[in-house]
Design a protein around this motif. Structure first.
Motif, mmCIF file in Angstrom:
data_model
loop_
_atom_site.group_PDB
_atom_site.id
_atom_site.type_symbol
_atom_site.label_atom_id
_atom_site.label_comp_id
_atom_site.label_asym_id
_atom_site.label_seq_id
_atom_site.Cartn_x
_atom_site.Cartn_y
_atom_site.Cartn_z
ATOM 1 N N ARG A 102 0.805 -1.220 0.000
ATOM 2 C CA ARG A 102 0.000 0.000 0.000
ATOM 3 C C ARG A 102 0.834 1.262 0.000
ATOM 4 N NH1 ARG A 102 -4.927 -1.367 4.286
ATOM 5 N NH2 ARG A 102 -5.763 -3.168 3.118
ATOM 6 N N TYR B 25 0.719 3.917 -3.066
ATOM 7 C CA TYR B 25 -0.266 4.975 -3.294
ATOM 8 C C TYR B 25 0.270 6.344 -2.871
ATOM 9 C CZ TYR B 25 -3.394 1.068 -4.167
ATOM 10 O OH TYR B 25 -3.966 -0.066 -4.674
ATOM 11 N N LEU C 57 -2.124 1.481 -10.915
ATOM 12 C CA LEU C 57 -3.380 1.544 -10.174
ATOM 13 C C LEU C 57 -4.253 0.349 -10.556
ATOM 14 C CD1 LEU C 57 -4.167 5.354 -10.453
ATOM 15 C CD2 LEU C 57 -3.278 4.120 -8.463
ATOM 16 N N SER D 214 -14.247 1.992 -9.215
ATOM 17 C CA SER D 214 -14.872 2.714 -8.108
ATOM 18 C C SER D 214 -14.968 4.213 -8.356
ATOM 19 C CB SER D 214 -14.093 2.469 -6.809
ATOM 20 O OG SER D 214 -12.775 2.989 -6.902
ATOM 21 N N ARG E 162 -9.839 -2.110 -9.659
ATOM 22 C CA ARG E 162 -10.875 -1.735 -8.698
ATOM 23 C C ARG E 162 -10.852 -0.242 -8.409
ATOM 24 N NH1 ARG E 162 -7.014 -4.580 -5.756
ATOM 25 N NH2 ARG E 162 -5.916 -3.363 -4.148
ATOM 26 N N PHE E 163 -9.705 0.399 -8.569
ATOM 27 C CA PHE E 163 -9.643 1.852 -8.398
ATOM 28 C C PHE E 163 -10.440 2.553 -9.493
ATOM 29 C CE2 PHE E 163 -7.614 5.826 -9.715
ATOM 30 C CZ PHE E 163 -7.713 6.562 -8.551
ATOM 31 N N TYR E 164 -10.277 2.109 -10.739
ATOM 32 C CA TYR E 164 -10.984 2.746 -11.848
ATOM 33 C C TYR E 164 -12.480 2.420 -11.829
ATOM 34 C CZ TYR E 164 -6.295 3.591 -13.634
ATOM 35 O OH TYR E 164 -4.992 4.008 -13.777
#
Length: 396
Positions: free
Chosen positions: A284, A287, A321, A328, A324-326
């Motif tokens: 993590r 990020y 990235l 969401s 799931r980031f895109y």
């Protein structure tokens, strides 16, 4: 003679190796990875190159045209040594050059939109390679990165998401309904399955190569900076901010250069981020590192006047990235819009409006409170008891 324990260890090692090979094969062939990231790369680099061609449109003849200082004859002589190729040198005609430029603009736009992406990705790579090779001494780091990414994107399925191709496939599926289009012939089924597997493997390998290229770029840049005395002493950015060639806003550069401590910390953080980048991608911590790199590239675009390079690097960073980031992002945008709407006051509503009853006649003004009372019910207490006798409505 081999003992039983040695045979057991050897068998366990063989099983472990076979399991790792199966895991790698499953990763390559099970499903295409990072489809949204590939689409972001397609949109980003297509848009960047389109803007680049539009920006240089008034100067296109001086840079790539037949009458430029670096003539097509000189370019062809260089190609014999370097092995490059450019469609712009196939003819010395001005009309041919203008047609190639229009073709490049249309190709970049359609590639960005994702129309017939398989064909357009190859054509986009040819266009970028041709313009890069035609005036190779006019390029910078941003052009080099766009060239590499254009070649790598040929291998990927970058039109599966956020594209006209995806929209067309979605509409085709809706029109077909639940009807199965699986071919009846076993041979045709095997050919289709082999094609799907081949496309998946090519896409995954392409995305892995892109990720490795970005890691190598950051790592090598950081290690190269470590060797320089100006970066180790924290004065490198001071010299960068005072280069006349890279000072689009001299006043702003001078203002930033006055904060010597901030400039020194920014230099050390730049080296640290670039060296540590390949090692933080599996946790993590990536990020905040990506966020700081985003700020760094925005600073380069503003302070040094290199928007193409910064845009190319920011687009490349989007590779890391997850999908799931895109996926969401639309949900986050809708939730932010709902919060904004809930905080916005309702038009025509004032504090305590629910305690003011409606009136029978519109526009009656109380002489004491100077409020405009809306029309509504006639039998209200305020209309008969709280108004002055002159303002009360007369009966009959």
């Amino acid at each position: 003679m081999e003992t039983e324990a040695q045979r057991t260890v050897s068998a366990d090692t063989d099983r472990w190796i076979a399991a790792r090979i199966n895991a790698v094969w499953e990763l390559l062939t099970a499903r295409p990875v990072s489809l949204y990231a590939a689409s972001v790369l397609r949109i980003g680099y297509g848009m960047l190159y389109l803007l680049f061609l539009l920006r240089e449109f008034p100067h296109r003849a001086e840079i790539w045209g037949p009458g430029s200082a670096w003539t097509p004859a000189l370019a062809r002589q260089l190609f014999e040594q370097t092995g490059w190729f450019s469609i712009l040198t196939l003819s010395d005609s001005r009309t041919y050059f203008e047609l190639c430029y229009v073709l490049a603009l249309v190709t970049a736009a359609l590639f960005m939109l994702g129309w017939r992406t398989r064909v357009l990705s190859v054509l986009f790579a040819v266009v970028v390679t041709s313009f890069h090779a035609r005036a190779i001494f006019m390029t910078d780091g941003g052009d080099n990165l766009i060239l590499l990414m254009a070649l790598y994107l040929v291998l990927t399925a970058c039109g599966r998401r956020w594209s006209l191709d995806a929209r067309r496939d979605r509409l085709k599926t809706i029109r077909a309904g639940n009807a199965s289009d699986r071919p009846r012939s076993p041979f045709v089924r095997q050919l289709r399955d082999a094609r799907i597997t081949l496309v998946t493997v090519m896409h995954n390998c392409g995305m892995f190569v892109i990720a490795a290229q970005i890691c190598f770029l950051y790592g090598s840049a950081g290690l190269y900076k470590v060797q320089g005395p100006s970066w180790s002493s924290g004065t490198a950015l001071h010299y960068v901010l005072n280069l006349e060639l890279f000072r689009p806003w001299p006043v702003l550069s001078h203002f930033v250069d006055e904060h010597t401590l901030v400039v020194a910390i920014a230099g050390y953080m730049t080296v640290l981020l670039q060296v540590a980048f390949p090692f933080v991608l599996f946790g993590r911590l990536k990020y905040p590192v990506l966020a700081m790199l985003l700020c760094m590239h925005i600073g380069i675009a503003v302070l040094m006047g290199l928007p193409l390079f910064s845009g190319a690097m920011i687009t490349a960073d989007a590779t890391f990235l997850p999908d799931r980031f895109y996926t969401s992002l639309p949900h986050l945008c809708r939730r932010a819009m709902r919060r904004t709407d809930s905080r916005r006051p309702v038009l025509g509503r004032v504090a305590g409006a629910e305690t003011v009853p409606a009136q029978g006649k519109p526009g009656v003004i109380d002489s004491k409170f100077r409020e405009i009372l809306p029309a509504g019910r006639k039998d209200t207490k305020l209309a008969t008891g709280h108004l002055s006798p002159e303002a009360r409505p007369k009966s009959g």
